[in-house]
Design an enzyme around this catalytic site. Structure first.
Site, PDB file in Angstrom:
ATOM      1  N   TRP A  99       0.834  -1.209   0.000  1.00  0.00           N
ATOM      2  CA  TRP A  99       0.000   0.000   0.000  1.00  0.00           C
ATOM      3  C   TRP A  99       0.859   1.245   0.000  1.00  0.00           C
ATOM      4  O   TRP A  99       0.583   2.200  -0.714  1.00  0.00           O
ATOM      5  CB  TRP A  99      -0.978  -0.009   1.180  1.00  0.00           C
ATOM      6  CG  TRP A  99      -1.907  -1.181   1.141  1.00  0.00           C
ATOM      7  CD1 TRP A  99      -2.006  -2.186   2.061  1.00  0.00           C
ATOM      8  CD2 TRP A  99      -2.873  -1.488   0.107  1.00  0.00           C
ATOM      9  NE1 TRP A  99      -2.955  -3.097   1.656  1.00  0.00           N
ATOM     10  CE2 TRP A  99      -3.500  -2.700   0.478  1.00  0.00           C
ATOM     11  CE3 TRP A  99      -3.254  -0.871  -1.087  1.00  0.00           C
ATOM     12  CZ2 TRP A  99      -4.499  -3.297  -0.299  1.00  0.00           C
ATOM     13  CZ3 TRP A  99      -4.240  -1.463  -1.864  1.00  0.00           C
ATOM     14  CH2 TRP A  99      -4.854  -2.660  -1.469  1.00  0.00           C
ATOM     15  N   ASP A 166      -1.778   6.756   6.197  1.00  0.00           N
ATOM     16  CA  ASP A 166      -2.772   5.770   5.782  1.00  0.00           C
ATOM     17  C   ASP A 166      -3.028   4.898   7.012  1.00  0.00           C
ATOM     18  O   ASP A 166      -2.166   4.112   7.411  1.00  0.00           O
ATOM     19  CB  ASP A 166      -2.222   4.944   4.615  1.00  0.00           C
ATOM     20  CG  ASP A 166      -3.180   3.840   4.160  1.00  0.00           C
ATOM     21  OD1 ASP A 166      -4.241   3.658   4.791  1.00  0.00           O
ATOM     22  OD2 ASP A 166      -2.855   3.172   3.155  1.00  0.00           O
ATOM     23  N   LYS A 190     -12.109  -2.028   7.089  1.00  0.00           N
ATOM     24  CA  LYS A 190     -11.374  -2.839   8.055  1.00  0.00           C
ATOM     25  C   LYS A 190     -11.791  -2.601   9.497  1.00  0.00           C
ATOM     26  O   LYS A 190     -11.866  -3.544  10.252  1.00  0.00           O
ATOM     27  CB  LYS A 190      -9.872  -2.643   7.901  1.00  0.00           C
ATOM     28  CG  LYS A 190      -9.336  -3.428   6.720  1.00  0.00           C
ATOM     29  CD  LYS A 190      -8.607  -2.605   5.753  1.00  0.00           C
ATOM     30  CE  LYS A 190      -8.266  -3.398   4.494  1.00  0.00           C
ATOM     31  NZ  LYS A 190      -7.623  -2.530   3.522  1.00  0.00           N
TER      32      LYS A 190
HETATM   33  C1  LIG Z   1      -6.994  -2.132   2.387  1.00  0.00           C
HETATM   34  C2  LIG Z   1      -5.969  -1.063   2.392  1.00  0.00           C
HETATM   35  C3  LIG Z   1      -5.891  -0.104   1.376  1.00  0.00           C
HETATM   36  C4  LIG Z   1      -6.778  -0.124   0.145  1.00  0.00           C
HETATM   37  O1  LIG Z   1      -8.054   0.251   0.459  1.00  0.00           O
HETATM   38  P1  LIG Z   1      -9.165   0.447  -0.692  1.00  0.00           P
HETATM   39  O2  LIG Z   1     -10.279   1.062   0.091  1.00  0.00           O
HETATM   40  O3  LIG Z   1      -9.464  -0.906  -1.224  1.00  0.00           O
HETATM   41  O4  LIG Z   1      -8.620   1.352  -1.720  1.00  0.00           O
HETATM   42  C5  LIG Z   1      -4.935   0.890   1.491  1.00  0.00           C
HETATM   43  N1  LIG Z   1      -4.100   0.932   2.538  1.00  0.00           N
HETATM   44  C6  LIG Z   1      -4.138   0.017   3.531  1.00  0.00           C
HETATM   45  C7  LIG Z   1      -3.184   0.118   4.674  1.00  0.00           C
HETATM   46  C8  LIG Z   1      -5.076  -1.015   3.488  1.00  0.00           C
HETATM   47  O5  LIG Z   1      -5.118  -1.919   4.471  1.00  0.00           O
END
Ligand SMILES: *Cc1c(COP(=O)(O)O)cnc(C)c1O
Length: 355
Positions: A99, A166, A190
């Site tokens: 990511w 993030d 999540k």
């Molecule tokens: C799941 C995840 C993403 C991607 O998320 P989307 O909503 O599918 O774009 C980005 N960063 C992290 C740390 C993630 O766990």
């Protein structure tokens, strides 16, 4: 048989969230209409959106310098929105996994990107520690929890520039000092709600500082000014997010979630370290409290598919590791009860006895 949901994302939500959302899909707030068929400008839904934003502020202690907005497009959209809005000349990034590297790729479209540290050479099994972030960076981007590799930043870096994070897979799992960040973002799927909404916390006075024109929908300011109602927000996920936020509050807030998460992770990591069949993949000090990655010990490699079927038969869902790490990954987000973690531990112990 009881199913134990260890999916990495979309993933387990509290029963409170699932039940209340199911009820509202049939009859939303006594309107006699489904949540799916009411105007986002109805007073009932505006109240939901407002309460969600204010509960995020309350739970994370968001200072008045910052605003909370709900956007579409997933966390992946933030990989470009962050530099679009905040990168004037140069930004620093830490590369801690898939990511993070996707975020780096997008940032390069907007300016100079300094990757100050990377754990790529050891398959992202640790969090880099010794690096310097240039003082002339517009921001320093980190991924606080690396969902795929099972690592987590436990000491937020002390740097002289604003942070951007993030937090898709660990938001609401522990307290955050929001004042250190120009932006925090997280896809909801999540730790908050079904997929479809992304939560962004931005420092208002960091906005409108870049020279480039920004398309209206990609400009944070648009959504700050319109209180996430510039266009139709993802109504059902925002409603579900509110239920989760209420549940967090009722559970004792974010500190209580953190204590519970520490307890759950300890139960599972203790077993991984004790059980001769398994070993963890991440450096101990950087282990994630949300995504627990483990593989068969070298001398038991051939038992991997056997354990996968044994665990599936015992009701363990979603523990297959991501292809870039292999083995197993148990995601134990906020809504995961300690009983499910204990059930997985028991399954590991029974499998050990058989071999
Ligand atoms: C799941 C995840 C993403 C991607 O998320 P989307 O909503 O599918 O774009 C980005 N960063 C992290 C740390 C993630 O766990």
């Amino acid at each position: 048989m009881k199913k134990h949901n260890f999916y990495a994302g979309p993933s387990i939500l509290s029963q409170y969230t699932v039940q209340n959302t199911a009820d509202a899909i049939l009859d939303f707030a006594g309107t006699g209409l489904s949540l799916m068929e009411v105007s986002h400008r109805s007073k009932e839904f505006v109240a939901v959106c407002d309460e969600s934003r204010s509960l995020v502020k309350e739970l994370l202690d968001v200072p008045s310098t910052h605003e909370v907005i709900f956007l579409g497009g997933g966390a992946s959209m933030q990989f470009c929105m962050v530099p679009y809005n905040l990168l004037k000349k140069k930004a620093s990034y830490m590369d801690t996994g898939t990511w993070a590297s996707k975020a780096i790729k997008e940032a390069k479209l907007f300016g100079e990107v300094d990757v100050v540290a990377s754990s790529k050479e050891k398959n992202y099994s640790f969090i880099p520690k010794n690096y310097t972030v240039p003082d002339d960076s517009d921001y320093f981007h980190i991924t606080t929890n690396n969902t795929i590799y099972g690592t987590q930043i436990h000491h937020i870096p002390e740097v002289n520039v604003p942070l951007v994070a993030d937090m898709s897979s660990d938001i609401f799992s522990r307290p955050v000092d929001v004042s250190l960040y120009d932006a925090i973002y997280a896809g909801a799927q999540k730790n908050l709600a079904p997929a479809g909404v992304t939560i962004v916390i931005v420092r208002k006075d960091a906005l409108n500082k870049v020279d480039r024109p920004i398309p209206t929908m990609l400009n944070y300011m648009t959504h700050v000014e319109k209180e996430s109602m510039f266009n139709t927000p993802p109504v059902v996920p925002v409603f579900a997010a509110l239920q989760t936020l209420k549940w967090y509050k009722e559970q004792g807030g974010i500190l209580a979630m953190q204590r519970k998460n520490e307890e759950k992770a300890a139960v599972l990591y203790d077993e991984i370290d004790r059980n001769r069949l398994f070993k963890g993949t991440a450096e101990k000090e950087d282990r994630s409290l949300m995504n627990v990655c483990f593989v068969m010990n070298d001398e038991y490699k051939e038992l991997e598919s056997g354990f996968a079927s044994f665990a599936a038969a015992a009701g363990m869902i979603g523990i297959k590791g991501h292809r870039s790490v292999g083995g197993f990954r148990a995601s134990i987000y906020n809504a995961m009860p300690v009983e499910s973690v204990s059930a997985l531990v028991q399954t590991m112990q029974e499998f050990e006895k058989q071999h």
